[in-house]
Write a protein that holds these residues in place. Structure first.
Motif, PDB file in Angstrom:
ATOM      1  N   PRO A 108       0.799  -1.232   0.000  1.00  0.00           N
ATOM      2  CA  PRO A 108       0.000   0.000   0.000  1.00  0.00           C
ATOM      3  C   PRO A 108       0.829   1.277   0.000  1.00  0.00           C
ATOM      4  O   PRO A 108       0.370   2.308  -0.465  1.00  0.00           O
ATOM      5  CB  PRO A 108      -0.831  -0.118   1.282  1.00  0.00           C
ATOM      6  CG  PRO A 108      -0.071  -1.073   2.148  1.00  0.00           C
ATOM      7  CD  PRO A 108       0.590  -2.033   1.216  1.00  0.00           C
ATOM      8  N   MET A 109       2.060   1.224   0.491  1.00  0.00           N
ATOM      9  CA  MET A 109       2.866   2.442   0.539  1.00  0.00           C
ATOM     10  C   MET A 109       3.197   2.935  -0.865  1.00  0.00           C
ATOM     11  O   MET A 109       3.342   4.135  -1.097  1.00  0.00           O
ATOM     12  CB  MET A 109       4.160   2.201   1.325  1.00  0.00           C
ATOM     13  CG  MET A 109       4.865   3.481   1.753  1.00  0.00           C
ATOM     14  SD  MET A 109       3.795   4.541   2.774  1.00  0.00           S
ATOM     15  CE  MET A 109       4.618   6.117   2.629  1.00  0.00           C
ATOM     16  N   THR A 110       3.333   2.016  -1.824  1.00  0.00           N
ATOM     17  CA  THR A 110       3.615   2.415  -3.195  1.00  0.00           C
ATOM     18  C   THR A 110       2.332   2.610  -4.000  1.00  0.00           C
ATOM     19  O   THR A 110       2.377   3.096  -5.126  1.00  0.00           O
ATOM     20  CB  THR A 110       4.493   1.367  -3.901  1.00  0.00           C
ATOM     21  OG1 THR A 110       3.827   0.098  -3.873  1.00  0.00           O
ATOM     22  CG2 THR A 110       5.829   1.231  -3.193  1.00  0.00           C
ATOM     23  N   SER A 111       1.194   2.232  -3.447  1.00  0.00           N
ATOM     24  CA  SER A 111      -0.076   2.361  -4.146  1.00  0.00           C
ATOM     25  C   SER A 111      -0.834   3.624  -3.745  1.00  0.00           C
ATOM     26  O   SER A 111      -1.640   4.132  -4.518  1.00  0.00           O
ATOM     27  CB  SER A 111      -0.964   1.140  -3.871  1.00  0.00           C
ATOM     28  OG  SER A 111      -0.295  -0.049  -4.208  1.00  0.00           O
ATOM     29  N   LEU A 112      -0.584   4.102  -2.532  1.00  0.00           N
ATOM     30  CA  LEU A 112      -1.210   5.336  -2.067  1.00  0.00           C
ATOM     31  C   LEU A 112      -0.324   6.523  -2.427  1.00  0.00           C
ATOM     32  O   LEU A 112       0.902   6.455  -2.315  1.00  0.00           O
ATOM     33  CB  LEU A 112      -1.426   5.283  -0.551  1.00  0.00           C
ATOM     34  CG  LEU A 112      -2.423   4.231  -0.051  1.00  0.00           C
ATOM     35  CD1 LEU A 112      -2.366   4.118   1.476  1.00  0.00           C
ATOM     36  CD2 LEU A 112      -3.832   4.573  -0.498  1.00  0.00           C
ATOM     37  N   ASN A 113      -0.935   7.599  -2.855  1.00  0.00           N
ATOM     38  CA  ASN A 113      -0.187   8.795  -3.234  1.00  0.00           C
ATOM     39  C   ASN A 113       0.280   9.537  -1.970  1.00  0.00           C
ATOM     40  O   ASN A 113      -0.553   9.956  -1.165  1.00  0.00           O
ATOM     41  CB  ASN A 113      -1.066   9.717  -4.087  1.00  0.00           C
ATOM     42  CG  ASN A 113      -0.278  10.816  -4.761  1.00  0.00           C
ATOM     43  OD1 ASN A 113       0.658  11.381  -4.193  1.00  0.00           O
ATOM     44  ND2 ASN A 113      -0.654  11.130  -5.986  1.00  0.00           N
ATOM     45  N   PRO A 114       1.594   9.715  -1.787  1.00  0.00           N
ATOM     46  CA  PRO A 114       2.089  10.354  -0.554  1.00  0.00           C
ATOM     47  C   PRO A 114       1.748  11.835  -0.452  1.00  0.00           C
ATOM     48  O   PRO A 114       1.878  12.425   0.624  1.00  0.00           O
ATOM     49  CB  PRO A 114       3.610  10.142  -0.645  1.00  0.00           C
ATOM     50  CG  PRO A 114       3.888  10.027  -2.105  1.00  0.00           C
ATOM     51  CD  PRO A 114       2.690   9.327  -2.681  1.00  0.00           C
ATOM     52  N   LEU A 115       1.314  12.448  -1.563  1.00  0.00           N
ATOM     53  CA  LEU A 115       1.044  13.890  -1.567  1.00  0.00           C
ATOM     54  C   LEU A 115      -0.383  14.235  -1.168  1.00  0.00           C
ATOM     55  O   LEU A 115      -0.712  15.405  -0.991  1.00  0.00           O
ATOM     56  CB  LEU A 115       1.340  14.471  -2.953  1.00  0.00           C
ATOM     57  CG  LEU A 115       2.771  14.306  -3.464  1.00  0.00           C
ATOM     58  CD1 LEU A 115       2.916  14.903  -4.851  1.00  0.00           C
ATOM     59  CD2 LEU A 115       3.769  14.919  -2.497  1.00  0.00           C
ATOM     60  N   PHE A 116      -1.250  13.221  -1.032  1.00  0.00           N
ATOM     61  CA  PHE A 116      -2.650  13.463  -0.690  1.00  0.00           C
ATOM     62  C   PHE A 116      -3.012  12.705   0.582  1.00  0.00           C
ATOM     63  O   PHE A 116      -2.469  11.631   0.863  1.00  0.00           O
ATOM     64  CB  PHE A 116      -3.574  13.018  -1.826  1.00  0.00           C
ATOM     65  CG  PHE A 116      -3.418  13.821  -3.088  1.00  0.00           C
ATOM     66  CD1 PHE A 116      -4.118  15.011  -3.258  1.00  0.00           C
ATOM     67  CD2 PHE A 116      -2.563  13.399  -4.092  1.00  0.00           C
ATOM     68  CE1 PHE A 116      -3.974  15.759  -4.414  1.00  0.00           C
ATOM     69  CE2 PHE A 116      -2.408  14.129  -5.248  1.00  0.00           C
ATOM     70  CZ  PHE A 116      -3.113  15.326  -5.414  1.00  0.00           C
TER      71      PHE A 116
END
Length: 329
Positions: free
Chosen positions: A101-109
């Motif tokens: 999930p860390m690479t699937s969720l956008n870290p900017l939002f």
């Protein structure tokens, strides 16, 4: 006769690499009925994840592409669909829980913005209504203080919490099919059990069909109705959970089951299948498992057996259970 919610027919997905064209998925046939949990198992590199990405047409382009086959979603072939039409399907009729999930969720939002985007796209709700729905989804997957967590960023959450956010996002539009690609990887045992229970509840309470991709046979035995065993881009055995565990037919399936530790046996060393997964290419001959098979025959090295039905709901791709007169595929 029940129409499968998903039917994959002779799917071929290839990648262009420095050493030529690689058939990551090589003629796969699968189906999932409404409300069913199908387990897809096999070693790393066997084509499980590429199959799931092919269903949603998320295969990395231009290196990867679907070169042949059909993917029928409720009877409609989605392979020819354009990206604009696929966006209407992803997250609505079909959702996916990704492996990391860390690479699937956008870290900017914030997690709330990402869940709300899916809800507003497919349900047409206002921002306020979408936020209330997103809070409800976070609460449903067991996230504490959802009213506060909704405004936090992925890096502020633990691995288990991020995976719950992914599940909340996946189920926010009540999909008919949920693809879970090793959803418990890198999570501790307690969190694994909670994530699997969430998926089970979704299946039982809402009738959501689930394609569960995993290498953990214990998870398969607990969660699934049917199992497809993949090896080197092909399905080598398919049947009910009971058939696969009680009467495995393919030597590869037997090897996988034999490698699982048992509480009622004392062994100094666990069994491991000898050899390595073959390097895939378009000019491979014979059975893909032949170089590692303890029961290999000369025929196995020369010709690839078809996936043939042995019992009512049990199929196997092996010359031990087929006749040489059958047409090879």
């Amino acid at each position: 006769m029940i129409q499968p919610i998903l039917s994959i027919e002779n799917l071929h997905t290839h990648f262009l690499t420095g050493r030529g064209e690689v058939p990551a998925v090589d003629g796969v046939d699968l189906y999932i009925n409404p409300g069913e949990v199908l387990g897809v198992v096999g070693e790393s590199g066997c084509g499980k994840s590429v199959t799931s990405l092919s269903i949603l047409k998320l295969v990395p382009s231009p290196s990867g592409r679907i070169v042949d086959g059909r993917i029928l979603l409720k009877g409609r072939d989605i392979v020819p669909l354009k990206e604009k039409d696929m966006r209407k399907i992803r997250g609505d009729s079909v959702s996916m829980i990704f492996q990391e999930p860390m690479t699937s969720l956008n870290p900017l939002f914030t997690v709330g913005q990402q869940i709300m985007e899916t809800i507003r796209l497919h349900r047409g709700l206002s921002r306020k209504e979408a936020r209330e729905h997103a809070v409800g989804m976070l609460r449903k997957v067991g996230i504490p203080r959802p009213e506060a967590i909704i405004d936090e960023y992925p890096h502020q959450l633990s691995g288990g919490m991020r995976q719950r956010v992914m599940i909340a996002m996946s189920i926010s539009c009540s999909p008919e099919l949920l693809i879970a690609d090793e959803p418990t990887t890198a999570l501790d045992v307690t969190i694994q059990a909670q994530i699997l229970e969430l998926i089970r509840q979704l299946n039982e309470e809402q009738g959501t069909a689930v394609m569960l991709i995993t290498h953990d046979l214990g998870v398969v035995a607990e969660m699934c109705h049917r199992v497809a065993v993949m090896y080197a881009g092909k399905v080598v055995e398919e049947g009910s959970v009971r058939d696969i565990f009680k009467n495995p037919l393919h030597p590869y399936t037997r090897g996988l089951i034999a490698s699982v530790p048992r509480m009622d046996e004392a062994k100094e060393r666990l069994y491991s299948i000898p050899g390595n997964v073959p390097v895939l290419s378009t000019d491979m001959q014979g059975c893909r498992f032949a170089p590692r098979c303890p029961e290999v025959m000369e025929l196995c090295m020369q010709s690839l057996p078809a996936l043939t039905r042995q019992e009512e709901q049990h199929s196997c791709r092996c010359w031990l259970h087929d006749s040489p007169q059958e047409d090879a595929v």
